[in-house]
Design an enzyme around this catalytic site. Structure first.
Site, PDB file in Angstrom:
ATOM      1  N   GLY A 152      65.839  -3.430  -9.832  1.00  0.00           N
ATOM      2  CA  GLY A 152      64.469  -3.706  -9.408  1.00  0.00           C
ATOM      3  C   GLY A 152      63.515  -2.662  -9.944  1.00  0.00           C
ATOM      4  O   GLY A 152      63.809  -1.470  -9.898  1.00  0.00           O
ATOM      5  N   ASP A 186      64.476   2.284  -2.825  1.00  0.00           N
ATOM      6  CA  ASP A 186      65.307   2.372  -1.622  1.00  0.00           C
ATOM      7  C   ASP A 186      65.599   3.815  -1.208  1.00  0.00           C
ATOM      8  O   ASP A 186      66.054   4.053  -0.099  1.00  0.00           O
ATOM      9  CB  ASP A 186      66.622   1.619  -1.827  1.00  0.00           C
ATOM     10  CG  ASP A 186      66.398   0.126  -1.953  1.00  0.00           C
ATOM     11  OD1 ASP A 186      65.408  -0.371  -1.380  1.00  0.00           O
ATOM     12  OD2 ASP A 186      67.188  -0.547  -2.637  1.00  0.00           O
ATOM     13  N   MET A 229      60.810  -3.770   2.449  1.00  0.00           N
ATOM     14  CA  MET A 229      62.083  -3.781   1.736  1.00  0.00           C
ATOM     15  C   MET A 229      63.054  -2.737   2.289  1.00  0.00           C
ATOM     16  O   MET A 229      62.657  -1.840   3.028  1.00  0.00           O
ATOM     17  CB  MET A 229      61.846  -3.548   0.252  1.00  0.00           C
ATOM     18  CG  MET A 229      61.249  -4.767  -0.443  1.00  0.00           C
ATOM     19  SD  MET A 229      60.941  -4.456  -2.205  1.00  0.00           S
ATOM     20  CE  MET A 229      60.918  -6.152  -2.837  1.00  0.00           C
ATOM     21  N   GLY A 230      64.295  -2.842   1.869  1.00  0.00           N
ATOM     22  CA  GLY A 230      65.329  -1.900   2.290  1.00  0.00           C
ATOM     23  C   GLY A 230      66.460  -2.640   2.967  1.00  0.00           C
ATOM     24  O   GLY A 230      66.470  -2.779   4.185  1.00  0.00           O
ATOM     25  N   TYR A 285      57.235  -8.029  -3.257  1.00  0.00           N
ATOM     26  CA  TYR A 285      56.975  -7.296  -4.507  1.00  0.00           C
ATOM     27  C   TYR A 285      55.667  -6.508  -4.486  1.00  0.00           C
ATOM     28  O   TYR A 285      55.518  -5.555  -5.257  1.00  0.00           O
ATOM     29  CB  TYR A 285      56.931  -8.258  -5.696  1.00  0.00           C
ATOM     30  CG  TYR A 285      58.271  -8.755  -6.175  1.00  0.00           C
ATOM     31  CD1 TYR A 285      59.463  -8.172  -5.737  1.00  0.00           C
ATOM     32  CD2 TYR A 285      58.364  -9.792  -7.084  1.00  0.00           C
ATOM     33  CE1 TYR A 285      60.687  -8.635  -6.189  1.00  0.00           C
ATOM     34  CE2 TYR A 285      59.590 -10.251  -7.554  1.00  0.00           C
ATOM     35  CZ  TYR A 285      60.749  -9.670  -7.097  1.00  0.00           C
ATOM     36  OH  TYR A 285      61.972 -10.114  -7.551  1.00  0.00           O
ATOM     37  N   LEU A 286      54.724  -6.948  -3.639  1.00  0.00           N
ATOM     38  CA  LEU A 286      53.453  -6.221  -3.601  1.00  0.00           C
ATOM     39  C   LEU A 286      53.691  -4.726  -3.371  1.00  0.00           C
ATOM     40  O   LEU A 286      52.992  -3.887  -3.949  1.00  0.00           O
ATOM     41  CB  LEU A 286      52.543  -6.764  -2.477  1.00  0.00           C
ATOM     42  CG  LEU A 286      51.582  -7.902  -2.832  1.00  0.00           C
ATOM     43  CD1 LEU A 286      52.243  -9.026  -3.590  1.00  0.00           C
ATOM     44  CD2 LEU A 286      50.901  -8.457  -1.582  1.00  0.00           C
ATOM     45  N   GLN A 287      54.671  -4.420  -2.511  1.00  0.00           N
ATOM     46  CA  GLN A 287      54.883  -3.021  -2.155  1.00  0.00           C
ATOM     47  C   GLN A 287      55.453  -2.186  -3.288  1.00  0.00           C
ATOM     48  O   GLN A 287      55.069  -1.051  -3.480  1.00  0.00           O
ATOM     49  CB  GLN A 287      55.775  -2.898  -0.915  1.00  0.00           C
ATOM     50  CG  GLN A 287      57.225  -3.302  -1.095  1.00  0.00           C
ATOM     51  CD  GLN A 287      57.922  -3.614   0.225  1.00  0.00           C
ATOM     52  OE1 GLN A 287      58.249  -2.733   1.010  1.00  0.00           O
ATOM     53  NE2 GLN A 287      58.158  -4.898   0.473  1.00  0.00           N
TER      54      GLN A 287
END
Lengths: 417, 417
Positions: free
Chosen positions: A13, A144, A190-191, A295-297
Site C-alpha cells: 500500500g 501501519d 485503517m489498521g 484511501y483518503l487518509q
C-alpha cells in the site's frame, strides 16, 4: 570499481510520503554518479523486476524528481505481490538475479513494509549464492507503523496527523449540532492488526473532545462500549468514536463482518463504522453520523506531517549511503533520542531482525478501560505529527507530479508470473 | 437613535467557514458601537432565541473573535429546527419578538440555508405587525450551494476544494495500485438534492484521472453506469467514482436505500458508496475501495478555500452594513463579475425571492452522458476553490478556538418548545 546501476521498487500500500523516500534515493544516487550510474525503478513494484519492466529514472528532470517529495502515491506503481519462500519458488529469485545481471544492477532498494523486508532479506541472502552479489537495502514504509526496531515508520506520521485533524474538525462539527441532531460520530480508520492509526484519534482528547477508540488489540466488549458511549453523551451531549477496521469480537470476528445481506441476498461488505453507528443507534436511539476515511487518509499529502516527510526522505537517502558504504541486508531506522524536545537520528537495523516481526501497540499505551490512549502514548505520537509541509497548489488543487516513466529496453525473454 | 443590540444565530448544518461569517458580523458590529451596542448569539441557533438562552459575545476577546475566521463548526451551536408557518405556530414568532423586546434587540442576523432564509423572511414581515420592528438580515451559508440569486454560497467552495483534492489524492493512490489491487475507488459525498459537491469531484479529470459522477439530478442508469466503468478500467486500468448521497434510481429510491438487513434482520443504514462499490464488484469482479467523507468534508477547515473564507467573512460584514443602512428582509449575495480572472462583489437580494427556492445544477453543467461536468461547469467551479487559507497549528494539530459562551441573564419566564 566501475559504477553499477541501482534498482528501486515501491511495495504494498502506498502512502503520502513513499515518494519522498523515492526522492531521497534518486537524489542521493544522482550525487554519486561515480558509484551509481543510474536508478532503474520497477514498474508496479517487484513485478517490474520480474517482468523486466524497468523505468529509466534518468529520463526525469531534477525538478520532477524533487516534486516527488510532495506527491502522494507510488510514482512508479506499486503492487501487492509477495515472493514465496525460496523453496516454493526458486524460479522467481533466479529471475530477479537474471534481470539484475542483464542490467548491471548492483544495488536493490526495496521500499515497503514487513513483507517486503522479508523479500529484501531473502534477496540479500540469495544473490551471492546465485553468483551475482547485490546489496539489498530495505527502505521502511508503512502507514501501519508496525515495523520493529525503528521508532516509527515513514507514512504513519502523516496518516496520524490527518486522522487526528479530521477527527478534531468533525468533532467540533458534532459538538455544535448535538442539541437537536447528531450526538455520536463514528470514524473508521485503517489498521487491520495494529491500532497505531486509531490511537492518533485519541490526541483530540486534549482539545476537550470526548473520544473513544476501538483498537484491534483489545477485544470488543459491546456492553461496556455502549455503556461508556451513553455515559459520555449524558455528560458532554456528544461523543466521537474512532474505530479501527481491525476491531474485533472476542471470538476473532471483525466488527465489519456482520453477515449482512443486501436485497438480493448478496453478502454485503460493510465497514466497521456503520456497524458501530447502527449498534449505538439501536441501543440508545442517539442520532449518529459515520465516515470511512479509507484511501483518503493514506493519500492526504495536503496535510502531511513535516516530520514524516523529512524522515521518509532521510530513510531513502540513508539507504543509498549505507549501500555506498558497502552495507548489505540492512534497513535504515528512525532512532528517537528524546521526545520533548523531539530529536531523532538515522539508525540501522539488520534485516534478519526486521523480517516477519510485527510491532503492536504496547498495552501501556492504551488506557486500562481499553478505550483511550495514555500519556506515554501521547508523548510518543505528538512529535510524529509535528509540522506542516504543504504541497504547491495551482488552480485551487495540489500540483502533484506524474512522471514520464520511460521504459528501459528489454534484454531478456519474457517471464510469466 | 440610541444603539440597539443585535441577535445572531447559526442555523442548520455547520460548515468550515460559517464562523468566518460570525466573525464578519461581530467584528463589524464592534466597529459600530454607536449603533449596535452588543451582539447576542443564540445558543444552539434559533432555539437559543426561543428559550432566551443568549450568549453575550462581548465577553469574548478580540483575538478569540478573530480566531473564528479559521475555526470550523458553529461556535455558538446550531440546530435543525424549522419554525412552522405563522398560522401553525404564531406562538413561537410572538415569543421571538418578546425575547427581542426584553433584550432591546433591533437587528436579527440569521446565518443559514434555504429554511432559515424563509424563517428570516417571516420574522421580517412579522415584527412590525407585532409592534416591535426588527431588521432581519439573512447571511447565506450552505455547503449544498443551493440558494438562489447568489452566485454561490459560503461553505460550498471549501467542501468543493476538499472533495476535489481528496479525490485527486485517492485517485493517485489507486492508479499506483491498480496493477494487482484496487481498480475502482468510490467516494461518497454530500448533497441530497443538488449535485454541486459531487460536481467538484469532476475537476480531477483535468489531472488525467478517469472519473465518473453520479448526480442526484440524473436518474441512475445501472447498466450504462457499469458499462462505462468497464470501458474506463479497460482503457486506464482504474477509475474513480464520485457518488452523491442523493443519487437515486428512476423510481426515486436512493441508491443508499437497499433494504439491507444485518444478521439480526435489522434494517441496515448503508451509504451509497458501499452499494455502488459492491455493484461494480458483482458485475465486473474488479477490486474496489470506498470512502464516505461525511462530516470530514464540511468540517475540513484545514483545507478551506481562501475565496470561500473571504466571501463568508464578507457576507457577515455586509449583513451588518445593510442593517446599519436601514435595509430589512434582505440577504447579501456573491455577485460574479468575471470568471477568468475571477472577480466578484457583494450584491443584495430581497428575501421574498430567496425563501423556498432551491438551485439545482443546470443541465448544461453536466455532460450529455450524465456522468461528468462540462467546461462551463469547470469555469464556474474553479474560482470558488482558489487559494489556501491554513489555520495556525500547535503540537501538530490546528489550533481552533472554543469560545467561553457566557449566558446573558434571563428576563422572561421559561418557554417550552
Amino acid at each position: 570499481m566501475s559504477a553499477k546501476n541501482a534498482f528501486y521498487a515501491q511495495s504494498g500500500g502506498v502512502t503520502a510520503v513513499i515518494n519522498a523516500s523515492a526522492c531521497g534515493v534518486i537524489e542521493t544516487a544522482r550525487r554519486h554518479k561515480d558509484q551509481i550510474a543510474n536508478v532503474y525503478a520497477g514498474r508496479n513494484g517487484i513485478i517490474g523486476a520480474l517482468t523486466e519492466d524497468l523505468i529509466d529514472t534518468s529520463q526525469e528532470s531534477d525538478a520532477d524528481i524533487a516534486a516527488l517529495r510532495y506527491t502522494p502515491s507510488g510514482a512508479f506503481g506499486s503492487c501487492r505481490y509477495k515472493l514465496k519462500s525460496l523453496e516454493a519458488n526458486r524460479r522467481e529469485y533466479e529471475r530477479l538475479i537474471e534481470v539484475f545481471k542483464a542490467h548491471d544492477i548492483g544495488y536493490f532498494f526495496y521500499n515497503g513494509g514487513g513483507d517486503s523486508a522479508d523479500t529484501c532479506y531473502k534477496v540479500s541472502q540469495l544473490s551471492e549464492a546465485l553468483g551475482y552479489p547485490v546489496q539489498a537495502i530495505h527502505v521502511p514504509k508503512t502507514v501501519d507503523n508496525d515495523l520493529p526496531i525503528t521508532d516509527n515508520c515513514p507514512g504513519f506520521g502523516s496518516v496520524a496527523k490527518y486522522i487526528a485533524t479530521s477527527a478534531l474538525e468533525a468533532s467540533f462539527d458534532v459538538r455544535s449540532m448535538s442539541k437537536t441532531s447528531t450526538k455520536v460520530f463514528v470514524l473508521e480508520v485503517m489498521g487491520r492488526h495494529a491500532g497505531w492509526i486509531a490511537a492518533a484519534g485519541g490526541l483530540i482528547e486534549d482539545h476537550d473532545i470526548p473520544v473513544m477508540i476501538l483498537f484491534p488489540e483489545i477485544d470488543f466488549d459491546q456492553a461496556r462500549f455502549l455503556a461508556t458511549v451513553k455515559e459520555k453523551v449524558e455528560r458532554f451531549d456528544f461523543c466521537t468514536v474512532i474505530v479501527s477496521e481491525g476491531a474485533k469480537y472476542p471470538d476473532g470476528r471483525f466488527l465489519a463482518e456482520q453477515g449482512t445481506r443486501d436485497a438480493f441476498g448478496h453478502a454485503q461488505l460493510g465497514g466497521a463504522a456503520p456497524v458501530v453507528a447502527n449498534m449505538v443507534k439501536d441501543a440508545t436511539g442517539y442520532k449518529f453520523h459515520w465516515a470511512v476515511a479509507d484511501y483518503l487518509q493514506r493519500a492526504a499529502r495536503h496535510l502531511a506531517s513535516k516530520t514524516d516527510v523529512e524522515q521518509a526522505y532521510a530513510m531513502g537517502r540513508a539507504g543509498v549511503e549505507f549501500a555506498l558504504a558497502g552495507h548489505n541486508a540492512v534497513m535504515p531506522t528512525v532512532k528517537r533520542l528524546s521526545s520533548n524536545p523531539y530529536a531523532w537520528e538515522v539508525g540501522e537495523a539488520p534485516l534478519s531482525e526486521v523480517a516477519n516481526v510485527e510491532k503492536f501497540m504496547p498495552r501501556d499505551f492504551i488506557t486500562e478501560d481499553g478505550f483511550g490512549i495514555t500519556p506515554i502514548c501521547k508523548e510518543y505520537l505528538i512529535p510524529l505529527i509535528q509540522g506542516e509541509d504543504y504541497p504547491p497548489f495551482e488552480h485551487g488543487l495540489p500540483k502533484y507530479v506524474t512522471l514520464k516513466n520511460v521504459a528501459v529496453e528489454c534484454k531478456l525473454k519474457p517471464f510469466t508470473i
